[in-house]
Every structure is written in C-alpha cells, then in structure tokens.
Design a protein around this motif. Structure first.
Motif, PDB file in Angstrom:
ATOM      1  N   LYS A  79       0.477  -8.435 -14.286  1.00 10.47           N
ATOM      2  CA  LYS A  79       1.098  -7.872 -15.477  1.00 10.47           C
ATOM      3  C   LYS A  79       0.110  -7.702 -16.627  1.00 10.47           C
ATOM      4  N   GLY A  80      -0.964  -8.476 -16.604  1.00 12.85           N
ATOM      5  CA  GLY A  80      -1.874  -8.479 -17.746  1.00 12.85           C
ATOM      6  C   GLY A  80      -3.188  -7.768 -17.536  1.00 12.85           C
ATOM      7  N   ALA A  81      -3.319  -7.018 -16.439  1.00 15.71           N
ATOM      8  CA  ALA A  81      -4.608  -6.383 -16.129  1.00 15.71           C
ATOM      9  C   ALA A  81      -4.768  -5.064 -16.881  1.00 15.71           C
ATOM     10  N   THR A  82      -4.698  -5.133 -18.197  1.00 14.93           N
ATOM     11  CA  THR A  82      -4.960  -3.954 -19.025  1.00 14.93           C
ATOM     12  C   THR A  82      -6.466  -3.742 -19.110  1.00 14.93           C
ATOM     13  N   PRO A  83      -6.910  -2.546 -19.465  1.00 16.41           N
ATOM     14  CA  PRO A  83      -8.351  -2.331 -19.620  1.00 16.41           C
ATOM     15  C   PRO A  83      -8.992  -3.334 -20.585  1.00 16.41           C
ATOM     16  N   GLU A  84      -8.267  -3.676 -21.637  1.00 17.65           N
ATOM     17  CA  GLU A  84      -8.805  -4.640 -22.603  1.00 17.65           C
ATOM     18  C   GLU A  84      -8.949  -6.026 -21.977  1.00 17.65           C
ATOM     19  N   ASN A  85      -7.944  -6.434 -21.192  1.00 21.10           N
ATOM     20  CA  ASN A  85      -8.003  -7.754 -20.567  1.00 21.10           C
ATOM     21  C   ASN A  85      -9.034  -7.820 -19.456  1.00 21.10           C
ATOM     22  N   ILE A  86      -9.252  -6.720 -18.757  1.00 21.96           N
ATOM     23  CA  ILE A  86     -10.296  -6.695 -17.734  1.00 21.96           C
ATOM     24  C   ILE A  86     -11.659  -6.976 -18.359  1.00 21.96           C
ATOM     25  N   VAL A  87     -11.891  -6.415 -19.521  1.00 26.69           N
ATOM     26  CA  VAL A  87     -13.148  -6.680 -20.246  1.00 26.69           C
ATOM     27  C   VAL A  87     -13.255  -8.161 -20.574  1.00 26.69           C
ATOM     28  N   ILE A  88     -12.158  -8.764 -21.017  1.00 31.43           N
ATOM     29  CA  ILE A  88     -12.156 -10.190 -21.341  1.00 31.43           C
ATOM     30  C   ILE A  88     -12.352 -11.031 -20.082  1.00 31.43           C
ATOM     31  N   PHE A  89     -11.675 -10.647 -18.999  1.00 32.21           N
ATOM     32  CA  PHE A  89     -11.868 -11.355 -17.722  1.00 32.21           C
ATOM     33  C   PHE A  89     -13.351 -11.384 -17.349  1.00 32.21           C
ATOM     34  N   LYS A  90     -14.001 -10.239 -17.437  1.00 32.22           N
ATOM     35  CA  LYS A  90     -15.410 -10.168 -17.051  1.00 32.22           C
ATOM     36  C   LYS A  90     -16.278 -11.015 -17.965  1.00 32.22           C
ATOM     37  N   GLN A  91     -16.026 -10.953 -19.261  1.00 28.26           N
ATOM     38  CA  GLN A  91     -16.812 -11.745 -20.209  1.00 28.26           C
ATOM     39  C   GLN A  91     -16.661 -13.238 -19.927  1.00 28.26           C
ATOM     40  N   ASP A  92     -15.418 -13.679 -19.765  1.00 26.24           N
ATOM     41  CA  ASP A  92     -15.173 -15.105 -19.534  1.00 26.24           C
ATOM     42  C   ASP A  92     -15.764 -15.561 -18.206  1.00 26.24           C
ATOM     43  N   TYR A  93     -15.629 -14.738 -17.179  1.00 28.17           N
ATOM     44  CA  TYR A  93     -16.163 -15.111 -15.869  1.00 28.17           C
ATOM     45  C   TYR A  93     -17.697 -15.128 -15.884  1.00 28.17           C
ATOM     46  N   THR A  94     -18.296 -14.157 -16.531  1.00 28.70           N
ATOM     47  CA  THR A  94     -19.757 -14.130 -16.626  1.00 28.70           C
ATOM     48  C   THR A  94     -20.282 -15.346 -17.370  1.00 28.70           C
ATOM     49  N   GLN A  95     -19.603 -15.739 -18.431  1.00 26.75           N
ATOM     50  CA  GLN A  95     -19.992 -16.950 -19.156  1.00 26.75           C
ATOM     51  C   GLN A  95     -19.879 -18.178 -18.262  1.00 26.75           C
ATOM     52  N   HIS A  96     -18.831 -18.202 -17.436  1.00 26.75           N
ATOM     53  CA  HIS A  96     -18.681 -19.305 -16.491  1.00 26.75           C
ATOM     54  C   HIS A  96     -19.854 -19.335 -15.503  1.00 26.75           C
ATOM     55  N   LEU A  97     -20.233 -18.186 -14.970  1.00 25.82           N
ATOM     56  CA  LEU A  97     -21.369 -18.129 -14.050  1.00 25.82           C
ATOM     57  C   LEU A  97     -22.657 -18.585 -14.725  1.00 25.82           C
ATOM     58  N   GLU A  98     -22.879 -18.121 -15.938  1.00 26.02           N
ATOM     59  CA  GLU A  98     -24.092 -18.513 -16.665  1.00 26.02           C
ATOM     60  C   GLU A  98     -24.164 -20.024 -16.843  1.00 26.02           C
ATOM     61  N   ALA A  99     -23.058 -20.621 -17.268  1.00 30.86           N
ATOM     62  CA  ALA A  99     -23.029 -22.064 -17.479  1.00 30.86           C
ATOM     63  C   ALA A  99     -23.180 -22.822 -16.168  1.00 30.86           C
ATOM     64  N   THR A 100     -22.512 -22.334 -15.130  1.00 29.79           N
ATOM     65  CA  THR A 100     -22.532 -23.005 -13.839  1.00 29.79           C
ATOM     66  C   THR A 100     -23.914 -22.981 -13.215  1.00 29.79           C
ATOM     67  N   PHE A 101     -24.546 -21.820 -13.212  1.00 32.63           N
ATOM     68  CA  PHE A 101     -25.847 -21.712 -12.562  1.00 32.63           C
ATOM     69  C   PHE A 101     -26.936 -22.433 -13.358  1.00 32.63           C
ATOM     70  N   LYS A 102     -26.765 -22.528 -14.647  1.00 36.31           N
ATOM     71  CA  LYS A 102     -27.700 -23.303 -15.459  1.00 36.31           C
ATOM     72  C   LYS A 102     -27.585 -24.794 -15.118  1.00 36.31           C
ATOM     73  N   LYS A 103     -26.342 -25.222 -14.893  1.00 41.55           N
ATOM     74  CA  LYS A 103     -26.086 -26.634 -14.617  1.00 41.55           C
ATOM     75  C   LYS A 103     -26.548 -27.040 -13.232  1.00 41.55           C
ATOM     76  N   ILE A 104     -26.255 -26.223 -12.235  1.00 40.85           N
ATOM     77  CA  ILE A 104     -26.593 -26.607 -10.864  1.00 40.85           C
ATOM     78  C   ILE A 104     -28.039 -26.266 -10.510  1.00 40.85           C
ATOM     79  N   GLN A 105     -28.665 -25.427 -11.340  1.00 34.38           N
ATOM     80  CA  GLN A 105     -30.071 -25.040 -11.143  1.00 34.38           C
ATOM     81  C   GLN A 105     -30.318 -24.521  -9.738  1.00 34.38           C
ATOM     82  N   LEU A 106     -29.437 -23.664  -9.296  1.00 31.68           N
ATOM     83  CA  LEU A 106     -29.597 -23.060  -7.963  1.00 31.68           C
ATOM     84  C   LEU A 106     -30.620 -21.941  -8.022  1.00 31.68           C
TER      85      LEU A 106
END
Length: 203
Positions: free
Chosen positions: A176-203
């Motif tokens: 219900k919430g997959a508007t173009p605006e929310n897709i942008v937010i999904f990507k931003q939040d997920y990318t931030q999660h990846l950045e934090a995760t990969f920095k932490k695990i140092q893979l």
C-alpha cells in the motif's frame, strides 16, 4: 576478494509481480559494485536451478544476502522449495553433515552439525504489514519483532548450517505504501543500513 552471494526470493504469483525484491537486489548490487574488492554471485529462485551449483555458491561465499517477500507469514513457495532442495543436496556436500548429535548422548548438541562456519548471512524481508503492526500494543504481531517471530525459524535454519547472522533490514507497508516518494526513502534507508553494516563487519 570478498565473496558475496545474493538470493532473490521474490516470485510472480497472483497480484505479486516480484518487482520490489528485484529492485532491492539491484540496490544491493549497485552498492556492492562501488567496491572493486567484492565479487558477487546471484540467484533468482524463479530461474532454472542446478542444485550442485547452488550448493557451491553457499560454500564459496563469505556472505549470503537473502531478499524475500513474506507471504502468509512464510517464505514464498518457490523460495521454500529452493531452500529445501539446495540444503538437502548440501548434506555431506558442504552445507551440513548431520544434526550434530551423537548416538552416545542424543539429547545434546542438536543443531551443531553445520559445515558453513565462518560465513555470515543477512536477511531482508518485504511486508504489506506496517512497522507498527509489530511494535504497538494490541496490534497484530503482539509486539514481537520480525526476527523473533515470523522469521525465527529462518534464522535457526541458517544457524543449523553454521552461519552467523548479521543485522538485516525489513521493508514495511510495501504493497500500500510503495509510492515513488516512499521508494526513494526505502532506498536511502536501506543503503544507509548497508553502509553501516559493511563498515561494522569489515567484509
């Protein structure tokens, strides 16, 4: 070279086109491709599968990333079949050797016979349910998180093989919430999660 295996568990069925999980996989590959040290392999569970090749991908990888929608509080049917078939093919073939117990004392050490030690995995899920369904008193999931509730068995499955869990990411209110605006937010939040995760695990 750090080796990453990405599995797209989305599929076309009824009103689901599988597009969102393909998009999430694309975001993941886009993020990882910025670092030349990463070698990436992928699988889409709707494609034709060679069981031995899939087992070898798990054995090869340092990190497995699962992307899946949640249907009726479980994995989609083709993804569940993929796991059943591939993990069973991996018996004494790289994924697990036994359930870990011995006949001498069969009451202990269940779940310790995995062969994928040293590997990590990350889970992303996508839901029609809003995040508040998991967090607010009186709401449907009774204040139980995705990981401690619906996906508890999925995490135990990976632990059984010897893999170590790292923090995943859950997309809520996608249908219900997959508007173009929310897709942008999904990507931003997920990318931030990846950045934090990969920095932490140092893979």
């Amino acid at each position: 070279m750090k080796k990453i295996f990405i599995i797209n568990g989305g599929q076309k069925f009824a009103h689901s086109g599988g597009q969102f999980n393909q998009t999430v996989q694309d975001w993941t590959v886009e993020f990882l491709s910025k670092n030349s040290a990463y070698e990436i392999k992928t699988t889409h569970i709707e494609n034709e599968i060679d069981l031995q090749e899939e087992v070898e991908k798990f054995v090869w990888a340092d990190l497995i990333i699962y992307h899946t929608p949640v249907w009726w509080f479980q994995l989609p049917n083709i993804f569940k079949k993929y796991i059943d078939d591939v993990f069973t093919h991996g018996h004494n073939n790289g994924i697990y050797k036994s359930d870990g117990r011995s006949r001498v004392n069969p009451d202990i050490n269940y779940g310790t016979g995995g062969l994928l030690h040293g590997r990590k995995y990350m889970l992303t899920t996508s839901w029609n349910a809003p995040k508040t369904a998991f967090t607010l008193p009186g709401e449907f999931f009774e204040e139980t998180s995705v990981d401690d509730g619906v996906m508890f068995g999925f995490h135990k499955m990976n632990q059984f093989t010897g893999m170590e869990r790292i923090n995943g990411f859950h997309f809520h209110d996608v249908e219900k919430g997959a508007t173009p605006e929310n897709i942008v937010i999904f990507k931003q939040d997920y990318t931030q999660h990846l950045e934090a995760t990969f920095k932490k695990i140092q893979l």
